[in-house]
Design a protein around this motif. Structure first.
Motif: not given
Length: 226
Positions: A134-136, A129-130, A221-224, A162-165
């Protein structure tokens, strides 16, 4: 991520629950087929760990699996059973199970199969996930930003994952609690705010922009990435 464990043997259920919680998952338990069916109908799960021999319905875990498949084709089901014959494996897989693990089993193998199923699930893509630098990596449960590895607790990882998904979407506090804590959680109401603060402290080095945005009255939120 949130996992439902449907197992009527209390000892096995507790061992599986503790192993999954220690690995960073939120876990709900059900001990009968009707309880398992009710759980998947009212809660959103990322995976179901399902015993085959369950009380409460004619076909036990097969009935739960059928209920899952009637609801969605995407929810991974890992079936656990002491019945390891080829015939029973075929019945379980034909009923809609994605994988099959025979008792007794090693916890390490159970966790590996859980990780594999979650990687294959449609909502689990991409594997890494990016967002916002951030890379998860859900497989290794590690996070990186700006070339540095960031150590996260299991619950911090669950919240960030969950936020990054759901990057680009606003996630409410109640939604985060539903997915990162089990359904019996009755702790303090600002627990999400606390963990978001922990994450901000760990993710943001001096001079870097914040990764997690607060939308007052709505959630986080985390911006895409473009």
């Amino acid at each position: 991520m949130k996992i439902l464990v449907v197992e009527d043997d209390a000892r096995i259920a507790d061992v599986v629950r503790r192993a999954l919680v220690e690995a960073g998952y939120a876990v709900d338990l059900a001990a009968t087929a009707p309880a398992g069916i009710e759980a998947v109908e009212v809660q959103a799960y990322d995976l179901v760990v399902l015993d085959l021999m369950l009380p409460g319905s004619p076909n036990g875990g097969l009935d739960v699996c059928a209920a899952v498949r009637a609801r969605t084709a995407d929810l991974p089901v890992l079936m656990l059973t002491a019945l390891g014959s080829t015939r029973m494996r075929v019945r379980g897989l034909d009923a809609g199970a994605d994988d099959y693990l025979v008792k007794p089993f090693h916890i390490a193998e159970l966790l590996a199969r859980v990780r594999a199923l979650l990687r294959r699930a449609p909502r689990a893509q991409p594997v890494i996930l990016r967002a916002q630098g951030v890379a998860l990596d859900p497989a290794t449960r590690t996070a990186e930003r700006g070339g540095r590895t960031i150590a996260l607790t299991a619950k911090e990882f669950a919240v960030l994952e969950y936020l990054m998904r759901n990057a680009g979407q606003i996630v409410s506090t109640s939604e985060l609690i539903d997915h990162a804590w089990d359904s019996n959680y009755e702790g303090f109401s600002n627990v999400v705010q606390t963990y978001v603060r922990y994450l901000r402290q760990k993710l943001t080095a001096p001079g870097e922009p914040e990764v997690i945005e607060t939308r007052r009255g709505s959630g986080y939120t985390i911006a895409a990435d473009p």
